[in-house]
Design a protein around this motif. Structure first.
Motif, PDB file in Angstrom:
ATOM      1  N   GLN A  81      -8.931 -40.896 -30.341  1.00 13.81           N
ATOM      2  CA  GLN A  81      -7.652 -40.327 -29.885  1.00 13.81           C
ATOM      3  C   GLN A  81      -6.465 -40.958 -30.603  1.00 13.81           C
ATOM      4  O   GLN A  81      -5.382 -40.385 -30.662  1.00 13.81           O
ATOM      5  CB  GLN A  81      -7.480 -40.553 -28.367  1.00 13.81           C
ATOM      6  N   ILE A  82      -6.683 -42.162 -31.150  1.00 15.48           N
ATOM      7  CA  ILE A  82      -5.603 -42.924 -31.772  1.00 15.48           C
ATOM      8  C   ILE A  82      -6.240 -43.822 -32.823  1.00 15.48           C
ATOM      9  O   ILE A  82      -7.414 -44.209 -32.680  1.00 15.48           O
ATOM     10  CB  ILE A  82      -4.839 -43.746 -30.683  1.00 15.48           C
ATOM     11  N   GLY A  83      -5.543 -44.116 -33.907  1.00 14.50           N
ATOM     12  CA  GLY A  83      -6.138 -44.979 -34.930  1.00 14.50           C
ATOM     13  C   GLY A  83      -5.069 -45.576 -35.824  1.00 14.50           C
ATOM     14  O   GLY A  83      -3.922 -45.106 -35.839  1.00 14.50           O
ATOM     15  N   GLU A  84      -5.456 -46.613 -36.563  1.00 17.95           N
ATOM     16  CA  GLU A  84      -4.529 -47.255 -37.501  1.00 17.95           C
ATOM     17  C   GLU A  84      -5.018 -47.022 -38.916  1.00 17.95           C
ATOM     18  O   GLU A  84      -6.181 -47.277 -39.228  1.00 17.95           O
ATOM     19  CB  GLU A  84      -4.455 -48.763 -37.221  1.00 17.95           C
ATOM     20  N   ILE A  85      -4.125 -46.525 -39.767  1.00 20.55           N
ATOM     21  CA  ILE A  85      -4.487 -46.251 -41.161  1.00 20.55           C
ATOM     22  C   ILE A  85      -3.529 -46.970 -42.111  1.00 20.55           C
ATOM     23  O   ILE A  85      -2.401 -47.294 -41.736  1.00 20.55           O
ATOM     24  CB  ILE A  85      -4.458 -44.728 -41.475  1.00 20.55           C
ATOM     25  N   LEU A  86      -4.006 -47.201 -43.329  1.00 21.29           N
ATOM     26  CA  LEU A  86      -3.140 -47.688 -44.402  1.00 21.29           C
ATOM     27  C   LEU A  86      -2.658 -46.438 -45.131  1.00 21.29           C
ATOM     28  O   LEU A  86      -3.463 -45.710 -45.722  1.00 21.29           O
ATOM     29  CB  LEU A  86      -3.934 -48.602 -45.335  1.00 21.29           C
ATOM     30  N   VAL A 138       3.967 -50.441 -39.454  1.00 21.61           N
ATOM     31  CA  VAL A 138       4.331 -51.840 -39.739  1.00 21.61           C
ATOM     32  C   VAL A 138       3.952 -52.188 -41.178  1.00 21.61           C
ATOM     33  O   VAL A 138       2.853 -51.879 -41.640  1.00 21.61           O
ATOM     34  CB  VAL A 138       3.605 -52.816 -38.764  1.00 21.61           C
ATOM     35  N   ALA A 139       4.879 -52.834 -41.879  1.00 16.24           N
ATOM     36  CA  ALA A 139       4.643 -53.220 -43.272  1.00 16.24           C
ATOM     37  C   ALA A 139       3.741 -54.448 -43.369  1.00 16.24           C
ATOM     38  O   ALA A 139       3.812 -55.354 -42.539  1.00 16.24           O
ATOM     39  CB  ALA A 139       5.969 -53.522 -43.958  1.00 16.24           C
ATOM     40  N   ASN A 229       0.893 -49.968 -42.614  1.00 16.68           N
ATOM     41  CA  ASN A 229      -0.102 -49.373 -41.734  1.00 16.68           C
ATOM     42  C   ASN A 229       0.645 -48.443 -40.795  1.00 16.68           C
ATOM     43  O   ASN A 229       1.786 -48.723 -40.424  1.00 16.68           O
ATOM     44  CB  ASN A 229      -0.815 -50.440 -40.895  1.00 16.68           C
ATOM     45  N   ALA A 230       0.003 -47.351 -40.403  1.00 13.73           N
ATOM     46  CA  ALA A 230       0.609 -46.439 -39.429  1.00 13.73           C
ATOM     47  C   ALA A 230      -0.386 -46.205 -38.308  1.00 13.73           C
ATOM     48  O   ALA A 230      -1.590 -46.075 -38.547  1.00 13.73           O
ATOM     49  CB  ALA A 230       0.971 -45.120 -40.098  1.00 13.73           C
ATOM     50  N   VAL A 231       0.127 -46.172 -37.095  1.00 12.90           N
ATOM     51  CA  VAL A 231      -0.708 -45.841 -35.935  1.00 12.90           C
ATOM     52  C   VAL A 231      -0.438 -44.383 -35.595  1.00 12.90           C
ATOM     53  O   VAL A 231       0.710 -43.983 -35.351  1.00 12.90           O
ATOM     54  CB  VAL A 231      -0.409 -46.782 -34.749  1.00 12.90           C
ATOM     55  N   ILE A 232      -1.514 -43.597 -35.640  1.00 14.28           N
ATOM     56  CA  ILE A 232      -1.399 -42.151 -35.448  1.00 14.28           C
ATOM     57  C   ILE A 232      -2.176 -41.730 -34.196  1.00 14.28           C
ATOM     58  O   ILE A 232      -3.176 -42.343 -33.848  1.00 14.28           O
ATOM     59  CB  ILE A 232      -1.898 -41.383 -36.696  1.00 14.28           C
ATOM     60  N   VAL A 233      -1.673 -40.682 -33.549  1.00 12.87           N
ATOM     61  CA  VAL A 233      -2.255 -40.231 -32.279  1.00 12.87           C
ATOM     62  C   VAL A 233      -2.628 -38.755 -32.388  1.00 12.87           C
ATOM     63  O   VAL A 233      -1.876 -37.950 -32.949  1.00 12.87           O
ATOM     64  CB  VAL A 233      -1.221 -40.398 -31.128  1.00 12.87           C
ATOM     65  N   ASN A 234      -3.800 -38.406 -31.846  1.00 11.90           N
ATOM     66  CA  ASN A 234      -4.205 -37.002 -31.774  1.00 11.90           C
ATOM     67  C   ASN A 234      -3.268 -36.289 -30.785  1.00 11.90           C
ATOM     68  O   ASN A 234      -3.105 -36.718 -29.648  1.00 11.90           O
ATOM     69  CB  ASN A 234      -5.660 -36.922 -31.304  1.00 11.90           C
ATOM     70  N   LYS A 235      -2.627 -35.207 -31.258  1.00 12.64           N
ATOM     71  CA  LYS A 235      -1.593 -34.520 -30.466  1.00 12.64           C
ATOM     72  C   LYS A 235      -2.164 -33.922 -29.179  1.00 12.64           C
ATOM     73  O   LYS A 235      -1.534 -33.986 -28.116  1.00 12.64           O
ATOM     74  CB  LYS A 235      -0.964 -33.429 -31.345  1.00 12.64           C
TER      75      LYS A 235
END
Length: 322
Positions: A81-86, A138-139, A229-235
């Protein structure tokens, strides 16, 4: 469709029963003791507290649930449902994801924050089209060159086995004549131990996490770029939460962003000190190397703008105006 029904059902249960719980998985690519991952754990704890346990987020560190390149698709497809990507990992999919991997475009924390502000509207739009939300970003600390021997110019990198982990790092290798080898963060220690990698560009954080000092003794502090890095969420997963839970999640995300940037700055100094303590020589780049790398940066910005089109040009324009 089933997952949507399940989410709708979970939301209905939540509305009717304060004790009902929604459980989310958060895959991350870095070790549990990395500052990004520690920030994620704090974020998950904040969400738990703010929602009185209604939303439980489990952080899966060190690529244990999905490997780094798979996390975005997993969130997009609802497997997580949520994850952190580069972000720079996904430049080939859409060039603007790689804006913060352009060498020497933004070469300090203040510049990196400006670039993030310039890039954010485009990121939000793109992720929105893909069924996701950008929660926070976050950088990493600034990137330098880890190398086995002192280098005075780009020519000294000719033929060196160079770890590439993104399109940009692979292109730098080509431009300086190094030999690119694709190795993800989780496999880096092994690659250095077996001689597959002799040099790479990253932050002091990665250098320390992977005990690079056991294999490589020099770090040239080029401050080339600060990837995020960005934390993204499934809409769909987000939409299934009740309004107070959504608000708590967004607030915890905003707090995590502010905390993450402050930690990154503090950690940068700390990591460089730790590397020194473990026998690594840290030096600024020579004037010649600086000039060589600036050429590399100019070439790469030009190439990137050609590929990124109007969207990319708009981001760089907005950044330069700030």
């Amino acid at each position: 469709m089933h997952s949507k029904l399940a989410l709708a059902f979970a939301a209905a249960c939540l509305a009717g029963n304060a004790l009902a719980q929604t459980k989310w998985d958060l895959p991350a690519a870095y070790p549990a003791n990395n500052f990004h991952t520690e920030n994620l754990s704090q974020f998950a704890a904040d969400v738990d507290k703010a929602t009185a346990g209604k939303l439980k987020i489990t952080v899966h560190a060190n690529a244990s649930l999905f490997k780094a390149p798979e996390i975005k698709r997993a969130v997009q497809g609802g497997q997580a449902q949520i994850g952190e990507i580069l972000l720079v990992n996904f430049q080939n999919e859409w060039q603007v994801f790689g804006a913060d991997g352009l060498p020497f475009l933004a070469d300090s924390y203040d510049e990196a924050m400006k670039l993030y502000k310039a890039q954010k509207p485009a990121l939000e739009k793109k992720l929105g089209e893909q069924g996701m939300l950008l929660l926070y970003s976050v950088a990493w600390p600034p990137q330098g060159i880890f190398v086995k021997k002192p280098i005075a110019a780009a020519a000294d990198l000719k033929g060196v086995k160079w770890r590439a982990y993104s399109p940009a790092t692979a292109r730098i290798a080509e431009l300086v004549g190094a030999q690119p080898v694709t190795v993800q963060a989780a496999e880096l220690s092994q690659a250095m131990a077996t001689g597959v990698v002799e040099s790479y560009m990253s932050s002091g954080a990665t250098g320390y996490d992977t005990k690079t000092y056991e294999h490589i003794k020099y770090f040239v502090d080029t401050q080339a770029w600060l990837p995020k890095n960005a934390v993204i969420v499934n809409k769909a997963a987000f939409d299934a939460l009740d309004k107070p839970t959504q608000a708590a999640l967004l607030k915890a995300g905003a707090d995590a962003e502010a905390r993450g940037w402050a930690t990154s700055r503090a950690k940068n100094t700390e990591y460089l000190e730790l590397l020194k303590k473990n026998g690594m020589t840290i030096a600024p780049p020579s004037e010649q190397l600086k000039a060589d790398l600036k050429k590399v940066g100019d070439t790469m910005l030009k190439e990137w703008l050609e590929k990124a089109g109007p969207e990319g040009a708009a981001v760089v324009e907005a950044y330069k105006k700030m």
